[in-house]
Design a protein around this motif. Structure first.
Motif, PDB file in Angstrom:
ATOM      1  N   ASP A  72     -11.127   4.554 -10.275  1.00  0.00           N
ATOM      2  CA  ASP A  72     -10.825   3.299  -9.591  1.00  0.00           C
ATOM      3  C   ASP A  72     -10.049   2.362 -10.509  1.00  0.00           C
ATOM      4  O   ASP A  72     -10.155   2.439 -11.744  1.00  0.00           O
ATOM      5  CB  ASP A  72     -12.114   2.611  -9.144  1.00  0.00           C
ATOM      6  CG  ASP A  72     -12.805   3.369  -8.024  1.00  0.00           C
ATOM      7  OD1 ASP A  72     -12.115   3.766  -7.075  1.00  0.00           O
ATOM      8  OD2 ASP A  72     -14.032   3.574  -8.106  1.00  0.00           O
ATOM      9  N   TYR A  81       2.161   2.098  -3.431  1.00  0.00           N
ATOM     10  CA  TYR A  81       1.182   2.690  -4.344  1.00  0.00           C
ATOM     11  C   TYR A  81       1.028   4.200  -4.156  1.00  0.00           C
ATOM     12  O   TYR A  81       0.404   4.868  -4.982  1.00  0.00           O
ATOM     13  CB  TYR A  81      -0.188   2.049  -4.130  1.00  0.00           C
ATOM     14  CG  TYR A  81      -0.486   0.872  -5.034  1.00  0.00           C
ATOM     15  CD1 TYR A  81      -0.525   1.021  -6.417  1.00  0.00           C
ATOM     16  CD2 TYR A  81      -0.764  -0.381  -4.501  1.00  0.00           C
ATOM     17  CE1 TYR A  81      -0.816  -0.050  -7.244  1.00  0.00           C
ATOM     18  CE2 TYR A  81      -1.057  -1.460  -5.325  1.00  0.00           C
ATOM     19  CZ  TYR A  81      -1.085  -1.291  -6.691  1.00  0.00           C
ATOM     20  OH  TYR A  81      -1.374  -2.352  -7.509  1.00  0.00           O
ATOM     21  N   PRO A 123      -5.065   1.857  -4.797  1.00  0.00           N
ATOM     22  CA  PRO A 123      -5.979   2.938  -4.427  1.00  0.00           C
ATOM     23  C   PRO A 123      -6.493   3.699  -5.639  1.00  0.00           C
ATOM     24  O   PRO A 123      -5.920   3.622  -6.732  1.00  0.00           O
ATOM     25  CB  PRO A 123      -5.095   3.833  -3.550  1.00  0.00           C
ATOM     26  CG  PRO A 123      -3.725   3.633  -4.111  1.00  0.00           C
ATOM     27  CD  PRO A 123      -3.660   2.183  -4.502  1.00  0.00           C
ATOM     28  N   PRO A 162     -11.517   1.892   4.152  1.00  0.00           N
ATOM     29  CA  PRO A 162     -11.980   2.703   3.024  1.00  0.00           C
ATOM     30  C   PRO A 162     -13.094   3.638   3.465  1.00  0.00           C
ATOM     31  O   PRO A 162     -13.859   3.324   4.384  1.00  0.00           O
ATOM     32  CB  PRO A 162     -12.494   1.655   2.025  1.00  0.00           C
ATOM     33  CG  PRO A 162     -12.840   0.469   2.858  1.00  0.00           C
ATOM     34  CD  PRO A 162     -11.873   0.473   4.003  1.00  0.00           C
ATOM     35  N   GLY A 170     -12.782  10.024  -0.174  1.00  0.00           N
ATOM     36  CA  GLY A 170     -11.515   9.347   0.060  1.00  0.00           C
ATOM     37  C   GLY A 170     -10.323  10.204  -0.325  1.00  0.00           C
ATOM     38  O   GLY A 170     -10.464  11.247  -0.970  1.00  0.00           O
ATOM     39  N   ASP A 214       0.824  -1.207   0.000  1.00  0.00           N
ATOM     40  CA  ASP A 214       0.000   0.000   0.000  1.00  0.00           C
ATOM     41  C   ASP A 214       0.860   1.260   0.000  1.00  0.00           C
ATOM     42  O   ASP A 214       0.528   2.248  -0.666  1.00  0.00           O
ATOM     43  CB  ASP A 214      -0.932  -0.002   1.208  1.00  0.00           C
ATOM     44  CG  ASP A 214      -2.064  -1.008   1.068  1.00  0.00           C
ATOM     45  OD1 ASP A 214      -2.218  -1.584  -0.027  1.00  0.00           O
ATOM     46  OD2 ASP A 214      -2.794  -1.224   2.055  1.00  0.00           O
ATOM     47  N   ARG A 238      -2.481   8.268  -5.717  1.00  0.00           N
ATOM     48  CA  ARG A 238      -1.982   7.045  -6.336  1.00  0.00           C
ATOM     49  C   ARG A 238      -0.644   7.322  -7.020  1.00  0.00           C
ATOM     50  O   ARG A 238      -0.448   8.378  -7.630  1.00  0.00           O
ATOM     51  CB  ARG A 238      -2.989   6.508  -7.354  1.00  0.00           C
ATOM     52  CG  ARG A 238      -2.594   5.165  -7.972  1.00  0.00           C
ATOM     53  CD  ARG A 238      -3.639   4.693  -8.977  1.00  0.00           C
ATOM     54  NE  ARG A 238      -3.224   3.472  -9.647  1.00  0.00           N
ATOM     55  CZ  ARG A 238      -3.520   2.244  -9.237  1.00  0.00           C
ATOM     56  NH1 ARG A 238      -4.259   2.077  -8.155  1.00  0.00           N
ATOM     57  NH2 ARG A 238      -3.098   1.178  -9.904  1.00  0.00           N
TER      58      ARG A 238
END
Length: 291
Positions: free
Chosen positions: A249, A90, A254, A166, A173, A87, A177
């Protein structure tokens, strides 16, 4: 990706301590590591490669008196370390020219150091923080990200799990990215959610579109001339149109968010890059937005 010391430098990296430093040796909230290592990929990603363990060190304090916080405790993650590293890898990397505006609320904060250990014995530190203004630099000593990780690191430290929560509303959010420093919309998104400004509460205030819409829209945004974001814009006199937020998305990792400020110049901003809005993109965004 193999984790090796860069052959381009004649100097070996300083050794990465295997235990937590007793103090946070910086006046900055987040944004510090005790040693920066020369690891392939560390300039493009906070955590390159595939580490097998993560040592989390916590340094609580107050954001009105930052610097020199004492070590309060530590926790080692093994199983969740791979997901945590993935994570963090990313997250978008920001250059020094990227600006940002921060609120100045006072309150408690906790600095964190995370030592990622690799199978070959090498390691690297990542420094971050949880702080009330959510305005924190996260760094491995080479790469820097403005993405906010505080609550997720706190949960990992306290509970021994890596489980970023999330948002209930996809429009709210974070939207950071990896690759947003090079393209307004990086990679190949699978869908896009078009969100009206948060004050727009008459349902529906968001509308989701599939790949057939997401990819042409991303291509149009990526065709624009961009410059490093200052995370600010100049208002257009007499204009009060609500902002639109595009949340792209992906099958993995993410989302990437882009804000379209219809009453501002430059109107397009993904947090790292800005661009001017063309009439064609404006028309398409308004066509896709909820009414």
């Amino acid at each position: 990706m193999a984790v090796t010391v860069s052959a381009s430098s004649p100097d070996r990296s300083p050794p990465v301590p295997s235990t937590c430093p007793q103090r946070w040796d910086s006046d900055e909230i987040g944004g510090w590591v005790p040693a920066a290592v020369r690891v392939d990929g560390a300039a493009e990603s906070l955590v390159p490669g595939a580490p097998v363990a993560a040592l989390i060190c916590a340094y609580p304090g107050d954001n009105t008196r930052p610097g020199g916080e004492r070590l309060a405790g530590s926790r080692t993650l093994t199983g969740p370390a791979a997901a945590m590293a993935r994570d963090l890898a990313y997250l978008p990397v920001a250059g020094p020219e990227v600006g940002r505006a921060c609120t100045l609320m006072g309150g408690p904060m906790t600095n964190y150091l995370v030592r990622f250990a690799y199978p070959d014995g090498r390691a690297l530190w990542v420094g971050s923080a949880e702080e009330v203004n959510r305005c924190v630099r996260t760094t491995n000593g080479t790469a820097v990200s403005h993405a906010y990780l505080g609550p997720a690191i706190t949960t990992a430290y306290k509970k021994g799990v890596w489980r970023p929560v999330p948002p209930e509303d996809p429009c709210q959010g974070p939207g950071g990215r990896r690759g947003q420093d090079e393209a307004v919309v990086p990679g190949r998104p699978g869908r896009v959610t078009v969100c009206r400004d948060a004050v727009y509460r008459r349902p529906p205030y968001r509308k989701r579109h599939g790949r057939d819409v997401a990819r042409p829209l991303a291509a149009a945004l990526n065709s624009l001339d961009t410059r490093p974001s200052r995370n600010g814009c100049h208002g257009i006199p007499g204009s009060d149109e609500r902002d639109v937020r595009l949340v792209f998305d992906y099958p993995q990792g993410p989302p990437a968010a882009v804000r379209i400020s219809l009453s501002c110049v430059p109107a397009i901003d993904n947090g790292l890059l800005q661009a001017d809005l063309t009439p064609q993109i404006r028309e398409e965004v308004l066509r896709l937005a909820p009414r």
